[in-house]
Design a protein around this motif. Structure first.
Motif, PDB file in Angstrom:
ATOM      1  N   ASP A   1      43.567  19.925  26.608  1.00 36.53           N
ATOM      2  CA  ASP A   1      43.263  18.566  26.146  1.00 36.53           C
ATOM      3  C   ASP A   1      41.985  18.568  25.299  1.00 36.53           C
ATOM      4  O   ASP A   1      41.918  17.912  24.258  1.00 36.53           O
ATOM      5  N   PHE A   2      40.982  19.312  25.771  1.00 37.25           N
ATOM      6  CA  PHE A   2      39.706  19.378  25.042  1.00 37.25           C
ATOM      7  C   PHE A   2      39.904  20.014  23.667  1.00 37.25           C
ATOM      8  O   PHE A   2      39.361  19.539  22.673  1.00 37.25           O
ATOM      9  N   LEU A   3      40.685  21.101  23.628  1.00 37.08           N
ATOM     10  CA  LEU A   3      40.913  21.793  22.358  1.00 37.08           C
ATOM     11  C   LEU A   3      41.637  20.870  21.373  1.00 37.08           C
ATOM     12  O   LEU A   3      41.293  20.818  20.189  1.00 37.08           O
ATOM     13  N   LYS A   4      42.600  20.100  21.898  1.00 41.48           N
ATOM     14  CA  LYS A   4      43.333  19.151  21.063  1.00 41.48           C
ATOM     15  C   LYS A   4      42.369  18.120  20.450  1.00 41.48           C
ATOM     16  O   LYS A   4      42.437  17.819  19.263  1.00 41.48           O
ATOM     17  N   SER A   5      41.456  17.582  21.258  1.00 43.00           N
ATOM     18  CA  SER A   5      40.471  16.617  20.752  1.00 43.00           C
ATOM     19  C   SER A   5      39.547  17.262  19.730  1.00 43.00           C
ATOM     20  O   SER A   5      39.239  16.664  18.699  1.00 43.00           O
ATOM     21  N   ALA A   6      39.091  18.472  20.053  1.00 43.02           N
ATOM     22  CA  ALA A   6      38.088  19.130  19.211  1.00 43.02           C
ATOM     23  C   ALA A   6      38.619  19.405  17.815  1.00 43.02           C
ATOM     24  O   ALA A   6      37.873  19.343  16.838  1.00 43.02           O
ATOM     25  N   ILE A   7      39.923  19.711  17.702  1.00 47.80           N
ATOM     26  CA  ILE A   7      40.466  19.973  16.363  1.00 47.80           C
ATOM     27  C   ILE A   7      41.144  18.739  15.780  1.00 47.80           C
ATOM     28  O   ILE A   7      41.554  18.735  14.633  1.00 47.80           O
ATOM     29  N   GLY A   8      41.232  17.662  16.564  1.00 48.97           N
ATOM     30  CA  GLY A   8      42.017  16.495  16.141  1.00 48.97           C
ATOM     31  C   GLY A   8      41.195  15.390  15.526  1.00 48.97           C
ATOM     32  O   GLY A   8      41.664  14.263  15.387  1.00 48.97           O
ATOM     33  N   GLY A   9      39.955  15.680  15.149  1.00 47.64           N
ATOM     34  CA  GLY A   9      39.162  14.670  14.450  1.00 47.64           C
ATOM     35  C   GLY A   9      38.534  13.639  15.368  1.00 47.64           C
ATOM     36  O   GLY A   9      37.976  12.648  14.913  1.00 47.64           O
TER      37      GLY A   9
END
Lengths: 162, 162
Positions: free
Chosen positions: B74-82
């Motif tokens: 979830d964190f990785l998704k947020s970090a690359i998702g703007g």
């Protein structure tokens, strides 16, 4: 070799039988398909591969030989660490050979699980010795993760007798 | 109850003994300490907690009760998702109650491992029923992960007879 199960009495405890049984299960029997990207792939594209394949670690290869691994943790570190993930190739942030813990197909799953715990990694590339253009190294033939181990634990604990 | 090991003969296969033995091990026996942040913590600070505690998942609480979980994925998704990870609170990106798979301390580790595999998560919050200001919910008392399961698998497969 045939797993040792049965109804005989030999002075061994039942946990010893379990240990004998487990030792017969090899990495090759439970390994998953490897997820592999080339060294020149951008960090961003490697993260996309991670999500598409739904794995925790990707293997990095160059000319068919294993050169590195990158975990979800490594990717998260890059993503929040100011790395330009659209430009930097995955080869820059990967853990590089020879600092990679691997498993061989013929190893017992207990040995593989011990390596995972001892080296605090989520998974191991399953490799075979290979030689490309005179360079010796590893060909990636699979991966074995805590998920594989957890699955076999559930199987052994819930399935009907074998 | 005492784990069933010994040298007796009853017509059960050795794997059955193993299954009986495993069923006696409870989540409470092998759980790790929980890693918990408040709902108002920024995504960035929650990621820092994840690295400092070296875990794969953090639990999110509000007034002492579990309201969500956030995984490395979830964190990785947020970090690359703007997502502006320095401003957005972790409450915005977490998986929210009641969509959280939990374990109780008295559950067998086999049940917990089955939930981990079935719901494709890395870990489960270990919880107890609680009530705060008239609101019923869960208090987080631990976590159980694929790492705990892999460790017990190695212990059972390598240690001297119990």
């Amino acid at each position: 070799a045939r797993p040792k199960v049965g109804y005989f009495y030999s002075g061994k405890s039942n946990l010893d039988f379990y240990k004998d049984y487990i030792k017969e299960i090899k990495v090759d029997d439970i390994k998953s398909l490897p997820v592999v990207v080339d060294e020149s792939t951008t960090v961003y594209d490697a993260i996309v591969t991670l999500f598409l394949e739904d794995v925790g670690t990707v293997c990095v290869v160059s000319k068919g030989l294993l050169v590195g691994v990158v975990s979800r943790k490594d990717f998260l570190k890059s993503a929040i660490g100011g790395v330009d993930i659209n430009k930097i190739p995955v080869g820059v942030i990967m853990t590089r050979m020879p600092n990679i813990i691997v498993a061989k197909p013929e190893e017992s799953i207990i040995e593989a699980a011990e390596k995972i715990i001892e080296h605090q990694v989520d998974s191991l590339p399953v490799v075979q010795d290979a030689e490309v253009d005179g360079v010796k190294g590893y060909k990636v033939v699979g991966r074995i993760s805590k998920t594989n181990i957890t699955k076999i634990f559930v199987d052994l604990g819930t399935k009907a007798s074998i």
